[in-house]
Enzyme design. Sequence first.
Site, PDB file in Angstrom:
ATOM      1  N   SER A 170       0.808  -1.217   0.000  1.00 56.54           N
ATOM      2  CA  SER A 170       0.000   0.000   0.000  1.00 56.54           C
ATOM      3  C   SER A 170       0.843   1.269   0.000  1.00 56.54           C
ATOM      4  O   SER A 170       0.463   2.272  -0.600  1.00 56.54           O
ATOM      5  CB  SER A 170      -0.949   0.006   1.204  1.00 56.54           C
ATOM      6  N   HIS A 183       0.294   4.525   4.306  1.00 56.59           N
ATOM      7  CA  HIS A 183      -0.365   5.232   3.207  1.00 56.59           C
ATOM      8  C   HIS A 183       0.117   6.675   3.129  1.00 56.59           C
ATOM      9  O   HIS A 183       0.460   7.175   2.052  1.00 56.59           O
ATOM     10  CB  HIS A 183      -1.886   5.208   3.409  1.00 56.59           C
TER      11      HIS A 183
END
Length: 277
Positions: A183, A229
């Site tokens: 991610s 993230h």
Amino acid sequence: MSDPGAATGATVCYRHAERRSLIRCQRCGRPICPECQTPAPVGVHCPECRAAAAATAPRRPSRLVRAFRRGSSVPVVTYTIITVTIAAFLLQWLTQGLLTQAFAYYPPLTVQEPWRMLTVALVHSERSVFHILVNMYSLFVLGSLLERLIGRSRFLAVYGLSILGGSVAVLWLAPDSVVVGASGGIFGLLGAFFVIQRRLGGGSIQLVALIVINLGLGFVIPGVSWQAHVGGLVVGALTALVLLRTRRADQQRRQALLLAGVGAVLVLTTAARFTLV
């Protein structure tokens, strides 16, 4: 009685003595019957000359080799990363989690096993295939576009530095967590794409909405590392800014140094976490 074939210049095929022939090989001059003739740009060739020509002719590289050549538009780096990641996911199952334990990022092990900050992108949650499916689909879409846009080496730099940036953010903001997944790299591609799209004058409302929604889900869904993230997003945007500011041919060395500088800052930030504590 005279031979009618002789009057017309006929002879026999050098490979089939029982067959008359009026045609000769363009290269060696031997008479050949229709079965032995291979059409050539000029005249016909016999089987031996055809084989000799094929042996000396340059071989056309396979599609795979052509895909990896410079100038090819095939996003081979993206496809390679996807292939390796899927293979790693299968090995996670076959090793019953041993590969996960070896590659997952656990901040307290950073000094002893620093490679985990990058290998974290190769392993995903074993509880559901949804995790890897979403990440690999996102990589396929974003990676294919971005790799064609900025080139293979630059794309690899953006992706790798974004993964490292995500791990650094986890180290500082969630030092006791165990993280798996690509991610950080995916959000790095989102950040890079946003910066490049803004610079090129393209509309970015939909992209902003996508980034906000995905970031928001990281705060809502349990077990999702929003820290990775955010870290990947910031570093991806920063590397894209470096690429845009050093686009000219005479700035390539400066570009490489600046990208290396981003990596050095991430390494120093990692070291500072253990020095200051």
